[in-house]
Motif scaffolding. Structure first.
Motif, short mmCIF file in Angstrom:
data_model
loop_
_atom_site.label_atom_id
_atom_site.label_comp_id
_atom_site.label_asym_id
_atom_site.label_seq_id
_atom_site.Cartn_x
_atom_site.Cartn_y
_atom_site.Cartn_z
N VAL A 131 0.87 -1.17 0.00
CA VAL A 131 0.00 0.00 0.00
C VAL A 131 0.90 1.22 0.00
CG1 VAL A 131 -1.82 1.26 1.22
CG2 VAL A 131 -1.81 -1.25 1.22
N THR A 132 0.62 2.17 -0.90
CA THR A 132 1.57 3.25 -1.14
C THR A 132 0.95 4.63 -0.94
OG1 THR A 132 1.11 3.59 -3.51
CG2 THR A 132 2.58 1.76 -2.92
N TYR A 133 1.83 5.63 -0.88
CA TYR A 133 1.41 7.02 -0.73
C TYR A 133 0.83 7.58 -2.03
CZ TYR A 133 3.71 7.91 3.81
OH TYR A 133 4.06 7.92 5.13
N GLY A 134 1.23 7.05 -3.17
CA GLY A 134 0.79 7.59 -4.45
C GLY A 134 1.41 6.79 -5.58
N GLU A 135 1.11 7.18 -6.81
CA GLU A 135 1.59 6.44 -7.96
C GLU A 135 3.11 6.48 -8.05
OE1 GLU A 135 2.15 4.07 -11.00
OE2 GLU A 135 0.26 4.30 -9.91
N HIS A 136 3.76 7.55 -7.57
CA HIS A 136 5.22 7.60 -7.60
C HIS A 136 5.82 6.49 -6.74
CE1 HIS A 136 3.95 9.70 -4.02
NE2 HIS A 136 5.17 10.02 -3.64
N VAL A 137 5.18 6.20 -5.60
CA VAL A 137 5.64 5.12 -4.73
C VAL A 137 5.26 3.76 -5.32
CG1 VAL A 137 5.55 4.15 -2.40
CG2 VAL A 137 5.50 6.63 -2.72
N SER A 138 4.08 3.65 -5.89
CA SER A 138 3.66 2.39 -6.51
C SER A 138 4.60 1.99 -7.65
CB SER A 138 2.24 2.50 -7.04
OG SER A 138 1.30 2.55 -5.99
N ALA A 139 5.00 2.96 -8.48
CA ALA A 139 5.89 2.67 -9.59
C ALA A 139 7.23 2.16 -9.08
CB ALA A 139 6.08 3.91 -10.46
N PHE A 140 7.75 2.78 -8.02
CA PHE A 140 9.01 2.33 -7.44
C PHE A 140 8.85 0.93 -6.86
CE2 PHE A 140 11.96 2.05 -3.79
CZ PHE A 140 13.16 2.27 -4.46
N ALA A 141 7.74 0.66 -6.17
CA ALA A 141 7.52 -0.67 -5.58
C ALA A 141 7.45 -1.74 -6.66
CB ALA A 141 6.24 -0.66 -4.75
N ARG A 147 4.15 -7.30 -6.52
CA ARG A 147 3.16 -7.86 -7.43
C ARG A 147 1.81 -7.17 -7.35
NH1 ARG A 147 4.27 -14.23 -8.14
NH2 ARG A 147 6.52 -14.22 -7.82
N ARG A 148 1.48 -6.67 -6.18
CA ARG A 148 0.19 -6.01 -6.00
C ARG A 148 0.42 -4.70 -5.26
NH1 ARG A 148 -0.97 -11.25 -3.69
NH2 ARG A 148 -1.83 -12.67 -5.27
N THR A 149 -0.06 -3.61 -5.83
CA THR A 149 0.06 -2.31 -5.19
C THR A 149 -1.30 -1.62 -5.19
OG1 THR A 149 0.64 -1.15 -7.24
CG2 THR A 149 2.46 -2.03 -5.91
N THR A 150 -1.55 -0.87 -4.13
CA THR A 150 -2.77 -0.07 -4.02
C THR A 150 -2.39 1.27 -3.42
OG1 THR A 150 -4.30 -1.94 -3.80
CG2 THR A 150 -4.99 0.15 -2.82
N ILE A 151 -2.96 2.35 -3.95
CA ILE A 151 -2.71 3.68 -3.42
C ILE A 151 -3.76 4.00 -2.35
CG2 ILE A 151 -2.69 6.15 -3.95
CD1 ILE A 151 -1.78 5.37 -6.79
N ALA A 152 -3.28 4.36 -1.17
CA ALA A 152 -4.13 4.92 -0.12
C ALA A 152 -3.77 6.41 -0.05
CB ALA A 152 -3.89 4.24 1.22
N PRO A 153 -4.63 7.29 -0.55
CA PRO A 153 -4.24 8.69 -0.74
C PRO A 153 -3.91 9.40 0.57
CG PRO A 153 -6.61 8.40 -1.06
CD PRO A 153 -6.02 7.03 -0.97
N GLN A 154 -2.81 10.13 0.54
CA GLN A 154 -2.39 10.89 1.71
C GLN A 154 -3.42 11.98 2.02
OE1 GLN A 154 -0.25 9.12 3.34
NE2 GLN A 154 1.33 10.67 3.52
N ALA A 155 -3.78 12.10 3.28
CA ALA A 155 -4.90 12.98 3.62
C ALA A 155 -4.70 13.62 4.98
CB ALA A 155 -6.21 12.17 3.62
N VAL A 156 -5.40 14.74 5.17
CA VAL A 156 -5.49 15.41 6.45
C VAL A 156 -6.98 15.57 6.78
CG1 VAL A 156 -3.31 16.62 6.13
CG2 VAL A 156 -5.44 17.72 5.39
N ARG A 265 13.97 11.38 0.57
CA ARG A 265 13.24 12.09 -0.48
C ARG A 265 11.82 12.26 0.02
NH1 ARG A 265 13.73 11.19 -6.91
NH2 ARG A 265 15.87 11.58 -6.25
N GLU A 266 11.34 13.50 -0.01
CA GLU A 266 10.05 13.86 0.58
C GLU A 266 8.96 12.89 0.13
OE1 GLU A 266 8.20 15.47 3.18
OE2 GLU A 266 9.51 17.14 2.56
N PRO A 267 8.44 12.02 1.03
CA PRO A 267 7.44 11.04 0.60
C PRO A 267 6.16 11.69 0.08
CG PRO A 267 8.37 10.46 2.74
CD PRO A 267 8.81 11.85 2.44
#
Length: 369
Positions: A131-141, A147-156, A265-267
């Motif tokens: 589970v990643t912070y965004g597509e930039h993290v998913s692409a790196f993963a 094999r499986r990635t999902t974005i959980a959007p960073q939120a406040v 690198r700023e996540p």
């Protein structure tokens, strides 16, 4: 038969901006936080008693806890020295699905990080899900073998950060001469990776110190500011959330000038979410996760400039100063674009992984390498 065991969620701390996210997740799927403390990249202190089941542990205790069989899945983030491998190996011992919560979108280059790459590669490959912070993290993963990635959007907490100052709240009184007509806001630690020195160079180059403008530095003690930057630079020190929201409300633009270093690198940069809720356009470098991950978009809700380039940063500041209509339009888009980035959306994405049979099924052909 439904497995009633909770999910073990291993992380160093719960920052104030994460409280609502974890509460939303616990409302969807039972979790227990294992908090091991330690260093934080957040500008605010940890919440000692978050309103979800939790225990305080040492990193040395995580292997046995994750390997106890008391949990139906184990989630761990990338913070800490030994917490992540301990959680991963403990889950493997208990044959419990392991989910990596990743913030990383580049390799750190310290000797310790380089030595740990083979183990990290195994974690990416063997994790049931990342589970990643965004597509930039998913692409790196995915590049590391996930094999499986999902974005959980960073939120406040959008309701809090979008609210106006309360009744009777005056413009920030810390500024001599009152509120400037063009206020540039920075909020972060005075650390190399946050790009403060590049911002100060850009401010000098912009010439805005001679205009009715001000550079406001939240989180920066006055003694950290070198001489020669002009009287229009105000180091505000630590601000609580209400005070920070007040300053954002009376500002014109937020700058997130982060630069990559050997170890960081700023996540993401949740201050971008906070400021966008106050209708501020964002000037961010391409080393900021919120820009790489798609929230901050060039000439849509802000301006994205190359990192470590004070001249480009200065030009962006001057552009918004000289074009109030553009500044206002970018800010309006910012408020609309950040609206879907909620704690509920983060929890929905995470819960979807944790409750889906395929989301927590360990890839069957992988072995430790």
């Amino acid at each position: 038969m439904t497995d009633a065991r909770p999910i073990l969620f291993v992380t160093n701390l719960v920052a104030p901006d994460r409280v609502g996210a974890f509460a939303e997740l616990h409302a969807r799927v039972p979790i227990e936080l294992a908090l091991f403390g330690g260093r934080s990249h957040h500008a605010t202190a940890a919440v000692d008693d978050p309103p979800v089941p939790h225990r305080h542990v040492t990193q040395n205790e995580i292997f046995a806890l994750a390997g106890s069989g008391d949990f139906r899945a184990v989630v761990a983030g990338t913070a800490g020295r030994t917490a992540l491998p301990a959680a991963f190996l403990g889950a493997a011992r208990a044959r419990t699905p392991f989910v990596l919560w990743s913030a990383l979108w580049a390799h750190a280059r310290s000797p310790a990080h380089i030595a740990a790459r083979p183990l990290m590669s195994a974690i990416y490959r063997r994790a049931a899900h990342v589970v990643t912070y965004g597509e930039h993290v998913s692409a790196f993963a995915r590049a590391q073998g996930a094999r499986r990635t999902t974005i959980a959007p960073q939120a406040v907490d959008n309701a809090f950060w979008s609210a106006p100052p309360g009744p009777g709240t005056a413009p920030p009184r810390q500024l001599s001469g009152g509120t400037p007509s063009f206020a540039v806001m920075f909020a972060g630690r005075p650390a190399r990776a946050k790009g403060l020195w590049e911002l100060l160079d850009a401010w000098r180059a912009s010439g805005l110190d001679t205009a009715p403008a001000a550079l406001l530095l939240a989180g920066v003690p006055p003694e950290q500011i070198p001489g020669g930057v002009g009287g229009a630079v105000h180091a505000l020190g630590h601000l609580d959330a209400l005070s920070l929201r007040n300053f954002l409300h009376h500002s014109s633009v937020l700058v997130v000038p982060s630069v990559p270093t050997r170890t960081f690198r700023e996540p993401w940069g949740l201050i971008a979410n906070e400021a966008m809720n106050q209708r501020l356009p964002i000037i961010a470098t391409d080393a900021v996760g919120a820009a790489a991950g798609g929230l901050v978009r060039h000439e849509r809700n802000g301006l994205v400039v190359p990192h470590s380039d004070p001249a480009a940063l200065a030009a962006a500041l001057v552009r918004l100063h000289e074009d109030p209509a553009l500044c206002s339009a970018l800010g309006a888009h910012a408020a609309r674009d950040v609206a879907p980035y909620t704690h509920a959306a983060w929890a929905d994405a995470f819960a979807g992984v944790l409750t889906s049979p395929s989301g927590t099924r360990t890839p069957p052909t992988e072995v430790l390498a």
